[in-house]
Design an enzyme around this catalytic site. Sequence first.
Site, PDB file in Angstrom:
ATOM      1  N   CYS A 191     -51.536 -15.498  10.347  1.00  0.00           N
ATOM      2  CA  CYS A 191     -51.356 -14.110   9.913  1.00  0.00           C
ATOM      3  C   CYS A 191     -51.873 -13.920   8.485  1.00  0.00           C
ATOM      4  O   CYS A 191     -53.072 -14.015   8.253  1.00  0.00           O
ATOM      5  CB  CYS A 191     -49.880 -13.719  10.065  1.00  0.00           C
ATOM      6  SG  CYS A 191     -49.590 -11.952  10.053  1.00  0.00           S
ATOM      7  N   HIS A 203     -49.626 -15.050  16.091  1.00  0.00           N
ATOM      8  CA  HIS A 203     -48.583 -16.020  15.768  1.00  0.00           C
ATOM      9  C   HIS A 203     -48.425 -17.061  16.874  1.00  0.00           C
ATOM     10  O   HIS A 203     -47.743 -16.787  17.867  1.00  0.00           O
ATOM     11  CB  HIS A 203     -47.250 -15.298  15.561  1.00  0.00           C
ATOM     12  CG  HIS A 203     -47.240 -14.478  14.315  1.00  0.00           C
ATOM     13  ND1 HIS A 203     -46.745 -14.960  13.122  1.00  0.00           N
ATOM     14  CD2 HIS A 203     -47.702 -13.237  14.055  1.00  0.00           C
ATOM     15  CE1 HIS A 203     -46.893 -14.040  12.185  1.00  0.00           C
ATOM     16  NE2 HIS A 203     -47.475 -12.980  12.725  1.00  0.00           N
ATOM     17  N   GLU A 216     -46.583 -19.559  16.865  1.00  0.00           N
ATOM     18  CA  GLU A 216     -45.157 -19.935  16.936  1.00  0.00           C
ATOM     19  C   GLU A 216     -44.322 -18.895  17.681  1.00  0.00           C
ATOM     20  O   GLU A 216     -43.129 -19.095  17.893  1.00  0.00           O
ATOM     21  CB  GLU A 216     -44.611 -20.176  15.522  1.00  0.00           C
ATOM     22  CG  GLU A 216     -44.267 -18.935  14.702  1.00  0.00           C
ATOM     23  CD  GLU A 216     -45.477 -18.212  14.097  1.00  0.00           C
ATOM     24  OE1 GLU A 216     -46.617 -18.550  14.452  1.00  0.00           O
ATOM     25  OE2 GLU A 216     -45.258 -17.289  13.292  1.00  0.00           O
TER      26      GLU A 216
END
EC number: 4.3.2.10
Lengths: 199, 133
Positions: free
Chosen positions: A78, A181, A183
């Site tokens: 990001c 993202h 994650e």
Amino acid sequence: MIAIIDYGAGNLKSVTNALDFLRVSYKVTDKAEDIKKSDKIIFPGVGSFGDCINSLKKKGIFETLKKEISNKPYLGICLGLQVLFEESEESSGIKGLSIFKGKCKKFKNKNLKVPQIGWNSIKIIKKNNLLKDVKDDSYFYFVHSYYVGPKDKGIIATKTNYGIEYCSGITKDNIFAFQFHPERSGEIGLKILKNFVEL
Amino acid sequence: MDVDAGRVVKGVKFVQIKDAGNPVELAEEYNRQGVDELVFLDITASSDKRDTMIDVVKNVAKKVFIPFTVGGGIRSVEDMRKILNAGADKISMNTAAVETPELIEKGAEKFGSQCIVVAVVNIDGQGWHQARI
């Protein structure tokens, strides 16, 4: 040891939880010494471009980071992608890490909600080790208002369409960075993190 | 998923509430089935059991790597901080958005507009209504 850069603005929990899940050791840090000693760097940026750069400078790790990014595997997530560029429309007059030439621009399509929040797909432009076993058109989770516009088109690894087709991932030598993202992108996202850990 | 004192429950039109399982296990199962996002609504009546929800959020965040929203009983920026720090991506407000609409703005300023959600419930049973936020 992987150094996770913490510049005080955001919650790094989702990244550390994912690394714990993958049973990887890491150190969350804002110290130049730790960044120098680390084998790899993850920069999960959140917040605004200017705040991030100012905070890195205040903590005295701006120059360290700039130097170390070229020495070891780096994963930017990001804002960790955006700060690699020279500047951003988000914070005019503030110079980024300037590893790459180009500017971060804001989504301007009035028919689309900004920030873009949600799942979107990627087109793989340039395969790299992090995208190993990741198929074209895979979906990832995005949360952002700005996107990077690299001058050197050769570094573009993935593209995504949100009103316009924009660069959602870059890769050059040991540097990997994505706008989405990993994650927060389920199995396929964990795959990317695992690929990075196993580099 | 509606969560009461740390357990997922299921009712029909908000009554006849039955136990439906462990929130962490259910989150893992839904994740495995490929859902995009998860939403947990804490419907715990007593405030002394609110911390149970924080533990649920922490445990879900350790095992599930897709975005998830948590709502129910959010009354302050501090409540939001606790939930977000525990690992949730977004905060959902319902009653608080009506009683203290300024909380929407305060939360968005502090944590970013990407993580503040307003939930609208139609309870008069007269079909669809349009809601503007």
